[in-house]
Scaffold this active site. Structure first.
Site, short mmCIF file in Angstrom:
data_model
loop_
_atom_site.label_atom_id
_atom_site.label_comp_id
_atom_site.label_asym_id
_atom_site.label_seq_id
_atom_site.Cartn_x
_atom_site.Cartn_y
_atom_site.Cartn_z
N ASP A 128 -6.65 -6.51 4.12
CA ASP A 128 -6.07 -5.16 4.09
C ASP A 128 -6.16 -4.50 5.46
O ASP A 128 -7.24 -4.31 5.99
CB ASP A 128 -6.84 -4.32 3.06
CG ASP A 128 -6.29 -2.92 2.92
OD1 ASP A 128 -5.13 -2.69 3.29
OD2 ASP A 128 -7.03 -2.05 2.41
N SER A 158 0.84 -1.19 0.00
CA SER A 158 0.00 0.00 0.00
C SER A 158 0.88 1.24 0.00
O SER A 158 1.57 1.54 0.98
CB SER A 158 -0.90 -0.01 1.23
OG SER A 158 -1.54 1.24 1.31
N MET A 181 -12.13 4.47 -0.82
CA MET A 181 -12.83 4.71 0.44
C MET A 181 -13.59 6.02 0.26
O MET A 181 -13.20 7.08 0.76
CB MET A 181 -11.84 4.75 1.60
CG MET A 181 -11.36 3.35 1.98
SD MET A 181 -9.80 3.33 2.85
CE MET A 181 -8.68 3.35 1.45
N ASP A 209 -4.70 3.58 -1.86
CA ASP A 209 -5.77 3.93 -0.92
C ASP A 209 -6.29 5.33 -1.19
O ASP A 209 -5.62 6.32 -0.89
CB ASP A 209 -5.23 3.85 0.51
CG ASP A 209 -5.09 2.41 0.98
OD1 ASP A 209 -6.08 1.67 0.87
OD2 ASP A 209 -3.99 2.04 1.44
N HIS A 217 -8.26 1.08 -4.13
CA HIS A 217 -9.22 0.88 -3.03
C HIS A 217 -9.91 2.21 -2.75
O HIS A 217 -9.32 3.11 -2.15
CB HIS A 217 -8.42 0.37 -1.81
CG HIS A 217 -9.24 0.18 -0.57
ND1 HIS A 217 -8.65 -0.03 0.67
CD2 HIS A 217 -10.58 0.17 -0.36
CE1 HIS A 217 -9.60 -0.17 1.58
NE2 HIS A 217 -10.77 -0.05 0.99
N MET A 234 -11.30 -5.82 5.42
CA MET A 234 -10.51 -4.88 6.22
C MET A 234 -10.15 -5.50 7.56
O MET A 234 -11.01 -6.02 8.27
CB MET A 234 -11.30 -3.58 6.47
CG MET A 234 -11.63 -2.76 5.24
SD MET A 234 -10.21 -2.37 4.20
CE MET A 234 -9.17 -1.44 5.33
N HIS A 270 -1.20 -1.35 -4.18
CA HIS A 270 -2.48 -0.97 -3.57
C HIS A 270 -2.54 0.55 -3.40
O HIS A 270 -1.64 1.14 -2.79
CB HIS A 270 -2.58 -1.69 -2.22
CG HIS A 270 -3.90 -1.55 -1.53
ND1 HIS A 270 -4.98 -2.35 -1.84
CD2 HIS A 270 -4.31 -0.72 -0.54
CE1 HIS A 270 -6.00 -2.02 -1.05
NE2 HIS A 270 -5.62 -1.02 -0.25
N MET A 294 -8.95 8.12 -0.30
CA MET A 294 -9.84 8.49 0.82
C MET A 294 -10.40 9.89 0.60
O MET A 294 -9.66 10.79 0.19
CB MET A 294 -9.06 8.47 2.13
CG MET A 294 -8.35 7.16 2.41
SD MET A 294 -7.61 7.15 4.04
CE MET A 294 -6.67 5.60 3.94
C1 DX5 Z 1 -6.53 1.53 5.57
C2 DX5 Z 1 -6.02 1.18 4.19
C3 DX5 Z 1 -4.97 0.10 4.20
C4 DX5 Z 1 -3.74 0.43 4.99
C5 DX5 Z 1 -2.68 -0.63 4.93
O1 DX5 Z 1 -7.48 2.52 5.47
O2 DX5 Z 1 -7.07 0.75 3.37
O3 DX5 Z 1 -4.63 -0.22 2.85
O4 DX5 Z 1 -3.19 1.60 4.57
O5 DX5 Z 1 -1.61 -0.23 5.73
P1 DX5 Z 1 -1.09 -1.10 6.97
O6 DX5 Z 1 -0.64 -2.41 6.39
O7 DX5 Z 1 0.04 -0.29 7.53
O8 DX5 Z 1 -2.24 -1.26 7.91
ZN ZN Z 2 -6.53 -0.24 1.43
#
Ligand code: DX5
Ligand code: ZN
Length: 216
Positions: free
Chosen positions: A174, A8, A68, A35, A66, A137, A33, A37
């Protein structure tokens, strides 16, 4: 088949993004990956399609995006055009799952769905055939580097049982993957491990990937 590793990028050093991507490739990661947000679905904001597109130009790794986002249907097309290969939305979002699934498919991308720690598997039953990826998650989404919530383990087991009955989805975990739980998740039969802090803070990323893939 050995587990696939999806680092990630939010846990990487963004002042050296190009080097971090190269190091991720050289470590033997299978995908990357991303993320995304929106500050509404989760209490944090990361990056949008512009950065995804820049990352796509800097790496050959498949992009595991991903979302969010509170209303993923409004942005799926932008993230597809930015170069995402898998687009994962949250079942808890406000968009209608059938609408988001159809959009992702029509854009020629793989369909992923994600479940927050407290969301039960049964909410996915009506759409089970549609998913290429189910992202479970291990933490409440919003930040990397959080602690894994062990009560999600039965949910992972349940989904792996369902998968055995003939579904195509890959199961990905994840959030909070670390040296203590990674082996167990691999042994359980998880297909993909997402890893932020564990991977990017490791001194030897290549050895870490080899270790998780049982190659050492
Ligand atoms: C959380 C994310 C994850 C996270 C993974 O909101 O979706 O992808 O960043 O990071 P670690 O492995 O450090 O929890
Ligand atoms: Zn993620």
């Amino acid at each position: 088949m050995s587990v696939k590793i999806s680092p990630s990028i939010i846990a990487a050093d963004f002042t050296r993004l190009r080097e971090e991507l190269k190091s991720t490739e050289e470590a033997g990661a299978d995908m990357l990956h991303l993320d995304v947000m929106d500050g509404v679905f989760v209490p944090n904001i990361t990056f949008g399609p512009m950065i995804v597109e820049a990352i796509d130009r800097m790496t050959d790794l498949p992009l595991d995006t991903h979302l969010m986002l509170i209303e993923p249907h409004r942005y799926v097309e932008n993230f597809a055009r930015a170069g995402s290969d898998i687009i994962t939305f949250h079942i808890e979002s406000r968009s209608k799952p059938r609408v988001v699934i159809k959009m992702i498919k029509e854009l020629g991308k793989k369909v992923g769905v994600s479940l927050n720690p407290r969301t039960p598997v049964r909410v996915l039953y009506p759409y089970m055939d549609e998913f290429d990826l189910i992202l479970v998650m291990g933490v409440n989404p919003g930040f990397y580097g959080q602690k894994f919530i062990p009560s999600v383990l039965p949910k992972i087991e349940r989904l792996l049982e369902i998968k055995k009955t003939g579904f195509k989805f890959q199961l990905s975990v994840d959030g909070g993957v670390n040296s203590e739980n990674a082996r167990r998740l691999v042994d359980m039969g998880v297909d993909i491990l997402v890893t932020g802090k564990y991977f990017y803070s490791s001194k030897d990323r290549k050895a870490l990937v080899a270790h998780l893939k049982n190659q050492v």
